[in-house]
Design an enzyme around this catalytic site. Structure first.
Site, PDB file in Angstrom:
ATOM      1  CB  VAL A 168      -0.971   0.058   1.204  1.00 12.91           C
ATOM      2  CG1 VAL A 168      -2.064  -0.980   1.103  1.00 12.91           C
ATOM      3  CG2 VAL A 168      -0.228  -0.069   2.527  1.00 12.91           C
ATOM      4  CG  ASN A 190      -6.579  -4.628   8.704  1.00 13.86           C
ATOM      5  OD1 ASN A 190      -6.769  -4.484   9.908  1.00 13.86           O
ATOM      6  ND2 ASN A 190      -5.816  -5.596   8.206  1.00 13.86           N
ATOM      7  CB  SER A 205      -4.364   1.710  17.287  1.00 16.45           C
ATOM      8  OG  SER A 205      -3.872   1.281  18.537  1.00 16.45           O
ATOM      9  CE1 TYR A 261       0.597   0.498  14.852  1.00 14.55           C
ATOM     10  CE2 TYR A 261      -0.091   1.060  17.077  1.00 14.55           C
ATOM     11  CZ  TYR A 261      -0.299   0.366  15.904  1.00 14.55           C
ATOM     12  OH  TYR A 261      -1.411  -0.448  15.763  1.00 14.55           O
ATOM     13  CB  ALA A 305       2.915   9.988  15.127  1.00 13.86           C
ATOM     14  CE  LYS A 314      -2.461   1.785  13.441  1.00 12.38           C
ATOM     15  NZ  LYS A 314      -3.120   1.171  12.286  1.00 12.38           N
ATOM     16  CB  ILE A 374      -6.649  -7.479  18.661  1.00 15.16           C
ATOM     17  CG1 ILE A 374      -7.460  -6.189  18.896  1.00 15.16           C
ATOM     18  CG2 ILE A 374      -7.498  -8.560  18.000  1.00 15.16           C
ATOM     19  CD1 ILE A 374      -8.631  -6.303  19.849  1.00 15.16           C
TER      20      ILE A 374
HETATM   21  N1  LIG Z   1      -3.268  -6.578  16.965  1.00 12.97           N
HETATM   22  C1  LIG Z   1      -3.546  -5.525  17.703  1.00 12.97           C
HETATM   23  O1  LIG Z   1      -3.518  -5.596  18.947  1.00 12.97           O
HETATM   24  C2  LIG Z   1      -3.938  -4.217  17.058  1.00 12.97           C
HETATM   25  C3  LIG Z   1      -4.437  -3.206  17.895  1.00 12.97           C
HETATM   26  C4  LIG Z   1      -4.819  -1.987  17.331  1.00 12.97           C
HETATM   27  C5  LIG Z   1      -4.698  -1.790  15.973  1.00 12.97           C
HETATM   28  N2  LIG Z   1      -4.205  -2.782  15.180  1.00 12.97           N
HETATM   29  C6  LIG Z   1      -4.112  -2.510  13.750  1.00 12.97           C
HETATM   30  O2  LIG Z   1      -4.851  -3.473  13.027  1.00 12.97           O
HETATM   31  C7  LIG Z   1      -4.245  -3.686  11.755  1.00 12.97           C
HETATM   32  C8  LIG Z   1      -3.982  -5.162  11.550  1.00 12.97           C
HETATM   33  O3  LIG Z   1      -3.159  -5.629  12.591  1.00 12.97           O
HETATM   34  P1  LIG Z   1      -2.915  -7.192  12.879  1.00 12.97           P
HETATM   35  O4  LIG Z   1      -2.606  -7.298  14.318  1.00 12.97           O
HETATM   36  O5  LIG Z   1      -4.001  -7.996  12.292  1.00 12.97           O
HETATM   37  O6  LIG Z   1      -1.540  -7.375  12.078  1.00 12.97           O
HETATM   38  P2  LIG Z   1      -0.935  -8.593  11.227  1.00 12.97           P
HETATM   39  O7  LIG Z   1       0.530  -8.355  11.196  1.00 12.97           O
HETATM   40  O8  LIG Z   1      -1.446  -9.906  11.712  1.00 12.97           O
HETATM   41  O9  LIG Z   1      -1.538  -8.330   9.761  1.00 12.97           O
HETATM   42  C9  LIG Z   1      -1.148  -7.208   9.018  1.00 12.97           C
HETATM   43  C10 LIG Z   1      -1.684  -7.320   7.601  1.00 12.97           C
HETATM   44  O10 LIG Z   1      -1.256  -6.149   6.899  1.00 12.97           O
HETATM   45  C11 LIG Z   1      -0.577  -6.531   5.719  1.00 12.97           C
HETATM   46  N3  LIG Z   1       0.454  -5.537   5.416  1.00 12.97           N
HETATM   47  C12 LIG Z   1       1.486  -5.139   6.201  1.00 12.97           C
HETATM   48  N4  LIG Z   1       2.220  -4.218   5.556  1.00 12.97           N
HETATM   49  C13 LIG Z   1       1.637  -4.043   4.339  1.00 12.97           C
HETATM   50  C14 LIG Z   1       1.924  -3.233   3.221  1.00 12.97           C
HETATM   51  N5  LIG Z   1       2.983  -2.419   3.196  1.00 12.97           N
HETATM   52  N6  LIG Z   1       1.112  -3.307   2.137  1.00 12.97           N
HETATM   53  C15 LIG Z   1       0.052  -4.132   2.137  1.00 12.97           C
HETATM   54  N7  LIG Z   1      -0.283  -4.929   3.165  1.00 12.97           N
HETATM   55  C16 LIG Z   1       0.516  -4.880   4.250  1.00 12.97           C
HETATM   56  C17 LIG Z   1       0.001  -7.918   5.982  1.00 12.97           C
HETATM   57  O11 LIG Z   1       0.230  -8.602   4.759  1.00 12.97           O
HETATM   58  C18 LIG Z   1      -1.142  -8.519   6.822  1.00 12.97           C
HETATM   59  O12 LIG Z   1      -2.148  -8.993   5.962  1.00 12.97           O
HETATM   60  C19 LIG Z   1      -2.997  -2.810  11.726  1.00 12.97           C
HETATM   61  O13 LIG Z   1      -3.293  -1.591  11.083  1.00 12.97           O
HETATM   62  C20 LIG Z   1      -2.701  -2.585  13.200  1.00 12.97           C
HETATM   63  O14 LIG Z   1      -1.984  -1.391  13.430  1.00 12.97           O
HETATM   64  C21 LIG Z   1      -3.824  -3.997  15.690  1.00 12.97           C
END
Ligand SMILES: NC(=O)c1ccc[n+]([C@@H]2O[C@H](COP(=O)([O-])OP(=O)(O)OC[C@H]3O[C@@H](n4cnc5c(N)ncnc54)[C@H](O)[C@@H]3O)[C@@H](O)[C@H]2O)c1
Length: 252
Positions: free
Chosen positions: A63, A89, A142, A155, A157, A159, A188
Site C-alpha cells: 500500500v 487495515n 488503534s 506508531y 503518530a 494512528k 487483539i
Molecule cells: N493486533 C492488535 O492488537 C492491534 C491493535 C490496534 C490496531 N491494530 C491494527 O490493526 C491492523 C492489523 O493488525 P494485525 O494485528 O491484524 O496485524 P498482522 O501483522 O497480523 O496483519 C497485518 C496485515 O497487513 C498486511 N500488510 C502489512 N504491511 C503491508 C503493506 N505495506 N502493504 C500491504 N499490506 C501490508 C500484511 O500482509 C497482513 O495482511 C494494523 O493496522 C494494526 O496497526 C492492531
C-alpha cells in the site's frame, strides 16, 4: 445477510484482524477482495473464505506505493465493476523508544500506516463519487491514536493521523453519501501481539490494565467493522470507535 451484493476491499486481509473482517463480510454476502504482502497467506485466507461459501479475490501489493495501491482498486473494479466498502487495515508496528527511533523506521511507519491509507482511500473515494451510490470507508486506527503508549511514538503518530484523516474525509465526502469512520482496537490476539501473549508472566501483568481482563479477538473487531460497513450505521460518520475491553478508560 447485511452486505448482500456489496463489494469490499480489505487491505492487509490475509491474516489477523483483516482476515477476520474479510471472512465476516463474505459471510454477510459481500464479494471481498483481500490485499496484502505474501501470496501464501493470501491464498490460505482465500481458501478459508471460499470454503465457507464466500466469493473472494486475492491482490498482492504494497500500500505504500501509489501504483500498487491504485492497482488494488483497479483489480477490484475489473473483477466486479464497483466498490462499496473499503477497510484500510494494512499496518505495521515496531517497538522503539522516542530517543532511538531512526528516520528510516519513522518513514516506514508513516509510509505504510498513514500514506498507504491515504493512497487507497483517495483512489476509492474518487471511484465512489463517480459511482454516485455512496459507500463506507473504515480506517484501522488503534487506541494508540487516542492515548500515548511508551516506545511507540512513531506508531502512535500514524494512528492519531489516521483518526484525523477519517474525520477530514468524513467532512468532505458526506455530500457524496460516503461515510468514513475509524476503528480503534485495544490489545487483539494476532501475529503482532503473539510474543507478549505467549509470555505468561508478562501477559498476566498486562491484563491488569484491561478492565474486562481478557485479550480481544480479531472477531471482536470484525463485528464492529460489519456495523460500520452496513446500513445499520447509516447516520454515523467521522467517528472513532474504541473496542478495547475498557483499557483506555482506566486511570488506576
Ligand atoms: N493486533 C492488535 O492488537 C492491534 C491493535 C490496534 C490496531 N491494530 C491494527 O490493526 C491492523 C492489523 O493488525 P494485525 O494485528 O491484524 O496485524 P498482522 O501483522 O497480523 O496483519 C497485518 C496485515 O497487513 C498486511 N500488510 C502489512 N504491511 C503491508 C503493506 N505495506 N502493504 C500491504 N499490506 C501490508 C500484511 O500482509 C497482513 O495482511 C494494523 O493496522 C494494526 O496497526 C492492531
Amino acid at each position: 445477510m447485511r452486505l448482500k451484493d456489496k463489494v469490499a476491499l480489505v487491505t492487509g486481509g490475509s491474516q489477523g484482524i483483516g482476515r477476520a473482517i474479510a471472512a465476516r463480510f463474505a459471510a454477510e454476502g459481500a464479494k471481498v477482495a483481500i490485499s496484502g504482502r505474501g501470496r501464501e497467506a493470501l491464498e490460505e485466507t482465500a481458501a478459508y473464505i471460499t470454503g465457507q461459501g464466500g466469493e473472494v479475490l486475492i491482490i498482492e501489493g504494497d500500500v505504500q506505493y501509489k501504483e500498487q495501491a491504485e492497482r488494488m482498486v483497479d483489480d477490484v473494479l475489473s473483477q466486479w465493476g464497483k466498490i462499496d466498502i473499503l477497510v484500510n487495515n494494512a499496518g505495521v508496528n515496531k517497538t522503539a523508544s522516542f530517543l532511538e527511533i531512526t528516520e528510516e523506521d519513522w518513514d516506514w511507519h508513516m509510509d505504510i500506516n498513514l500514506k498507504g491509507t491515504f493512497l487507497v482511500s483517495q483512489r476509492v473515494s474518487k471511484e465512489m463519487v463517480k459511482q454516485g451510490s455512496g459507500g463506507s470507508i473504515i480506517q484501522m486506527s488503534s487506541v494508540n491514536g487516542l492515548a500515548a503508549e511508551s516506545d511507540q511514538a512513531h506508531y502512535n503518530a500514524t494512528k492519531g493521523g489516521i483518526n484525523m484523516l477519517a474525520m477530514s474525509m468524513a467532512l468532505e465526502l458526506a455530500e457524496h453519501g460516503i461515510r468514513v469512520n475509524a476503528l480503534c482496537p485495544g490489545f487483539i490476539e494476532t501475529r503482532l501481539t503473539k510474543p507478549l501473549i505467549d509470555n505468561a508472566p508478562a501477559i498476566e501483568n498486562y491484563l491488569k490494565t484491561i478492565p474486562m481482563k481478557r485479550v480481544g479477538q480479531p472477531e471482536d473487531i470484525a463485528a464492529a467493522a460489519l456495523f460500520m460497513a452496513s446500513d445499520e450505521s447509516s447516520y454515523m460518520t467521522g467517528h472513532c470507535m474504541v473496542i478495547d475491553g475498557g483499557q483506555i478508560i482506566k486511570l488506576s
